[in-house]
Design a protein around this motif. Structure first.
Motif, PDB file in Angstrom:
ATOM      1  N   SER A  28       0.828  -1.210   0.000  1.00 38.93           N
ATOM      2  CA  SER A  28       0.000   0.000   0.000  1.00 38.93           C
ATOM      3  C   SER A  28       0.858   1.254   0.000  1.00 38.93           C
ATOM      4  CB  SER A  28      -0.921   0.003   1.224  1.00 38.93           C
ATOM      5  OG  SER A  28      -1.780  -1.113   1.215  1.00 38.93           O
ATOM      6  N   SER A  32       1.446   3.881  -3.224  1.00 38.63           N
ATOM      7  CA  SER A  32       0.969   5.258  -3.055  1.00 38.63           C
ATOM      8  C   SER A  32       1.975   6.279  -3.575  1.00 38.63           C
ATOM      9  CB  SER A  32       0.677   5.531  -1.579  1.00 38.63           C
ATOM     10  OG  SER A  32       1.863   5.540  -0.805  1.00 38.63           O
ATOM     11  N   LYS A  36       0.606   5.424 -12.108  1.00 35.87           N
ATOM     12  CA  LYS A  36      -0.142   4.242 -12.576  1.00 35.87           C
ATOM     13  C   LYS A  36       0.715   3.392 -13.508  1.00 35.87           C
ATOM     14  CE  LYS A  36      -4.693   6.411 -12.222  1.00 35.87           C
ATOM     15  NZ  LYS A  36      -5.924   6.828 -12.952  1.00 35.87           N
ATOM     16  N   ASN A  54       0.794  12.449  -5.264  1.00 36.57           N
ATOM     17  CA  ASN A  54      -0.320  11.507  -5.220  1.00 36.57           C
ATOM     18  C   ASN A  54      -1.208  11.757  -4.007  1.00 36.57           C
ATOM     19  OD1 ASN A  54       0.695  10.337  -7.512  1.00 36.57           O
ATOM     20  ND2 ASN A  54       1.588   8.563  -6.477  1.00 36.57           N
ATOM     21  N   TYR A  55      -0.574  12.089  -2.887  1.00 37.61           N
ATOM     22  CA  TYR A  55      -1.343  12.341  -1.662  1.00 37.61           C
ATOM     23  C   TYR A  55      -2.149  13.628  -1.787  1.00 37.61           C
ATOM     24  CZ  TYR A  55       1.052   8.565   0.762  1.00 37.61           C
ATOM     25  OH  TYR A  55       1.503   7.337   1.148  1.00 37.61           O
ATOM     26  N   GLU A  57      -3.267  14.917  -4.532  1.00 37.49           N
ATOM     27  CA  GLU A  57      -4.359  14.648  -5.466  1.00 37.49           C
ATOM     28  C   GLU A  57      -5.463  13.828  -4.803  1.00 37.49           C
ATOM     29  OE1 GLU A  57      -6.386  14.843  -9.082  1.00 37.49           O
ATOM     30  OE2 GLU A  57      -4.621  15.923  -8.344  1.00 37.49           O
ATOM     31  N   ALA A  58      -5.067  12.849  -3.978  1.00 37.45           N
ATOM     32  CA  ALA A  58      -6.058  12.019  -3.287  1.00 37.45           C
ATOM     33  C   ALA A  58      -6.895  12.848  -2.313  1.00 37.45           C
ATOM     34  CB  ALA A  58      -5.360  10.883  -2.536  1.00 37.45           C
ATOM     35  N   ILE A  59      -6.237  13.771  -1.601  1.00 45.96           N
ATOM     36  CA  ILE A  59      -6.954  14.648  -0.665  1.00 45.96           C
ATOM     37  C   ILE A  59      -7.919  15.554  -1.416  1.00 45.96           C
ATOM     38  CG2 ILE A  59      -6.658  16.574   0.941  1.00 45.96           C
ATOM     39  CD1 ILE A  59      -4.051  15.270   1.845  1.00 45.96           C
ATOM     40  N   LYS A  60      -7.484  16.039  -2.574  1.00 46.98           N
ATOM     41  CA  LYS A  60      -8.325  16.943  -3.365  1.00 46.98           C
ATOM     42  C   LYS A  60      -9.513  16.208  -3.972  1.00 46.98           C
ATOM     43  CE  LYS A  60      -8.105  20.096  -7.320  1.00 46.98           C
ATOM     44  NZ  LYS A  60      -7.228  20.667  -8.379  1.00 46.98           N
ATOM     45  N   VAL A  61      -9.273  15.051  -4.565  1.00 50.91           N
ATOM     46  CA  VAL A  61     -10.338  14.313  -5.251  1.00 50.91           C
ATOM     47  C   VAL A  61     -11.371  13.779  -4.264  1.00 50.91           C
ATOM     48  CG1 VAL A  61     -10.836  12.260  -6.640  1.00 50.91           C
ATOM     49  CG2 VAL A  61      -8.892  13.722  -7.218  1.00 50.91           C
ATOM     50  N   SER A  62     -10.904  13.249  -3.139  1.00 54.20           N
ATOM     51  CA  SER A  62     -11.815  12.638  -2.157  1.00 54.20           C
ATOM     52  C   SER A  62     -12.457  13.650  -1.211  1.00 54.20           C
ATOM     53  CB  SER A  62     -11.055  11.598  -1.334  1.00 54.20           C
ATOM     54  OG  SER A  62     -10.017  12.213  -0.572  1.00 54.20           O
ATOM     55  N   PHE A  64     -11.082  15.152   1.280  1.00 55.36           N
ATOM     56  CA  PHE A  64     -10.707  14.547   2.566  1.00 55.36           C
ATOM     57  C   PHE A  64     -10.923  15.501   3.734  1.00 55.36           C
ATOM     58  CE2 PHE A  64      -7.457  13.926   5.834  1.00 55.36           C
ATOM     59  CZ  PHE A  64      -7.756  12.640   6.237  1.00 55.36           C
TER      60      PHE A  64
END
Length: 201
Positions: A28, A32, A36, A54-55, A57-62, A64
């Motif tokens: 995991s 992260s 891809k 990546n982190y 982007e993940a915070i922005k998309v989700s 968070f």
């Protein structure tokens, strides 16, 4: 030699078990930090470059931060209300020796055995009628309702182990039941309070 062999075998088993449990965490974390394309090409190998974006982007998309804020509000409100209400209710149930309160206690025990699937449709229907669907208040009330039965069970069992002598001394000094509970009994409930905190969160 046999003891040494058993010890070596024991540590081998411990090592293998540790590796098995840590491999998913390793995968995991490594994935992260990869793109891809790199995930598809290199698999579980350590990334050549750490992609910290990546982190972000993940915070922005989700979304968070908004989710974290909502979770924090629900958790704090639920825990505070459950601890205050259930501790007071359990104190009355544990100390009052009457059929009525014994019946109330057994009702709480009976609700523990109900699965969520039994109350799922009535819960949805009631929240929808009250206009509480997809609201923090609806979530808080639901969490409180689901937590109360088991929490009362825990508090009642713990309070029954608390000696009554300190409460009787407080009564002699002129303290009422409410003051006795908050000044004498509630400070003794720290272990169960932390238990409820962990279970509810």
């Amino acid at each position: 030699m046999r003891k040494i062999g058993n010890r070596i075998f024991y540590w081998i088993i411990i090592f293998l078990a540790t590796v098995i449990f840590l491999v998913p965490f390793y995968i995991s974390i490594v994935y992260s930090f990869k793109t891809k394309r790199e995930i598809a090409q290199t698999g579980a190998a350590f990334p050549s470059k750490l992609h910290f974006e990546n982190y972000a982007e993940a915070i922005k998309v989700s979304n968070f931060l908004n989710a974290f804020e909502n979770s924090l509000i629900v958790t704090v409100c639920t825990v505070a209300i459950v601890i205050v209400v259930c501790s007071m209710a359990s104190y009355v149930i544990a100390r009052a020796n009457s059929r009525f309160y014994n019946g109330v206690y057994y009702i709480f025990l009976a609700t523990i055995m109900l699965s969520f699937q039994v109350i799922m449709l009535p819960l949805y229907s009631n929240l929808n009628k009250l206009g509480l669907m997809n609201t923090l208040i609806g979530m808080i009330l639901t969490m409180i309702g689901l937590s109360i039965p088991y929490t009362v069970f825990l508090y009642s069992g713990f309070i029954k182990t608390v000696p009554k002598t300190m409460e009787e001394a407080a009564y002699v000094d002129g303290a009422g039941k409410l003051k006795t509970f908050w000044k004498i009994v509630f400070p003794l409930l720290k272990p169960i309070n932390f238990t409820v905190l962990i279970i509810t969160t």
